[in-house]
Write an enzyme that holds these catalytic residues in place. Structure first.
Site, mmCIF file in Angstrom:
data_model
loop_
_atom_site.group_PDB
_atom_site.id
_atom_site.type_symbol
_atom_site.label_atom_id
_atom_site.label_comp_id
_atom_site.label_asym_id
_atom_site.label_seq_id
_atom_site.Cartn_x
_atom_site.Cartn_y
_atom_site.Cartn_z
ATOM 1 N N ASP A 141 -11.338 71.649 73.523
ATOM 2 C CA ASP A 141 -10.600 70.384 73.444
ATOM 3 C C ASP A 141 -11.618 69.265 73.269
ATOM 4 O O ASP A 141 -12.410 69.003 74.174
ATOM 5 C CB ASP A 141 -9.778 70.171 74.715
ATOM 6 C CG ASP A 141 -8.799 69.007 74.617
ATOM 7 O OD1 ASP A 141 -9.012 68.118 73.761
ATOM 8 O OD2 ASP A 141 -7.832 68.980 75.386
ATOM 9 N N ARG A 143 -10.833 66.033 72.439
ATOM 10 C CA ARG A 143 -10.192 64.715 72.491
ATOM 11 C C ARG A 143 -10.822 63.814 73.557
ATOM 12 O O ARG A 143 -11.315 64.293 74.566
ATOM 13 C CB ARG A 143 -8.698 64.864 72.794
ATOM 14 C CG ARG A 143 -7.918 65.506 71.669
ATOM 15 C CD ARG A 143 -6.488 65.797 72.077
ATOM 16 N NE ARG A 143 -6.408 66.834 73.093
ATOM 17 C CZ ARG A 143 -5.257 67.278 73.611
ATOM 18 N NH1 ARG A 143 -4.115 66.760 73.213
ATOM 19 N NH2 ARG A 143 -5.263 68.248 74.516
#
Length: 213
Positions: A141, A143
Site C-alpha cells: 500500500d 498511499r
C-alpha cells in the site's frame, strides 16, 4: 487569495497543498461545492466535494476515497470501490452536510492503473492482491493521507465522523491533528467476484467487518 498549507515531509522538507479553484457541482446526489487542490511535492491533484457548512465545531461526515477508475467509473466487481463511493455520497446527501475527498494517485493502493491491471492478471492465476503486488516488486500500500488531513484543515474541518472500513485512514488523520469523533460503517455486499479481495483487506490490512453478505 487562495488558501494553502504545509506539513513536514521526509528529510525535513515542507510539502504544500493549495486550493486552486472551487465551483458548484450538481450531481444525482445533490449539489456539492467542488474544491480542487494541488500538492506541490508530487504535482498530484485532489478534489473535495463539500455539502453544507462543515467548518468548525460539529463533526463533519467525511469520506477519504481513493481513486479507482475501474470501480468508480466502469463499475468493476473486482473491488468494492465504486459501491463505497456511491454509498458515501448518498450518506452525505442524506445528512445534507459532509465532505468527500477524492484522492487522485491512489489507484491500486498507489501503484497506478497499469500496474493494477498487471496485478489483475496475477490474481487470475491465484494470487491475492497483496501477493500480486509483491510478485511485481510493488509495495502492499503506497498511499499517503497527509495531504488529505491538510485539505481538511484548509476546509476548517476540525473533527470528523469518518466513513471508512480502513483503520489506516483513522490513524493517519489522528496523527495529523484531525479529531475522529466516530466511525461510520460502510457496509457493502460481498460478491463472488470480490470476496477474496475483501477478505484479503480484512485479514492482511485489518479492515473492519461491516459488509453485507
Amino acid at each position: 487569495m487562495l488558501a494553502q498549507t504545509s506539513w513536514p515531509g521526509s528529510g525535513g522538507t515542507q510539502q504544500r497543498v493549495k486550493l486552486v479553484a472551487k465551483a458548484a457541482l450538481p450531481t444525482r446526489y445533490g449539489t456539492f461545492v467542488s474544491h480542487a487542490f494541488s500538492v506541490a511535492a508530487d504535482a498530484s491533484e485532489h478534489l473535495a466535494l463539500v455539502m453544507g457548512d462543515v467548518r468548525g465545531g460539529e463533526p463533519a461526515l467525511t469520506r477519504l476515497h481513493s481513486e479507482c477508475l475501474t470501480g468508480d467509473v466502469f463499475g468493476s466487481y473486482r473491488c468494492d470501490c465504486g459501491e463505497q463511493l456511491d454509498l458515501a455520497l448518498r450518506l452525505i446527501a442524506a445528512q445534507r452536510r459532509g465532505v468527500l475527498l477524492y484522492l487522485r494517485g491512489h489507484e491500486g493502493r498507489g501503484i497506478g492503473l497499469s500496474n493494477k491491471i498487471r496485478t489483475y492478471a496475477l490474481q487470475e492465476r491465484g494470487f491475492d492482491t497483496v501477493e500480486a503486488n509483491r510478485e511485481l516488486g510493488l509495495p502492499d500500500d503506497a498511499r499517503e493521507y497527509e495531504s488529505a488531513a491538510a485539505i481538511l484543515r484548509l476546509l476548517n474541518v476540525q473533527s470528523v465522523r469518518l466513513i471508512s472500513n480502513n483503520p489506516k485512514k483513522f490513524e493517519a488523520l489522528a496523527k495529523h491533528g484531525i479529531a475522529i469523533h466516530e466511525r461510520v460503517a460502510l457496509p457493502i455486499p460481498i460478491r463472488g467476484e470480490n470476496e477474496r479481495y475483501i477478505r484479503t483487506k480484512q485479514v492482511k490490512f485489518g479492515h473492519y467487518r461491516d459488509e453485507q453478505d
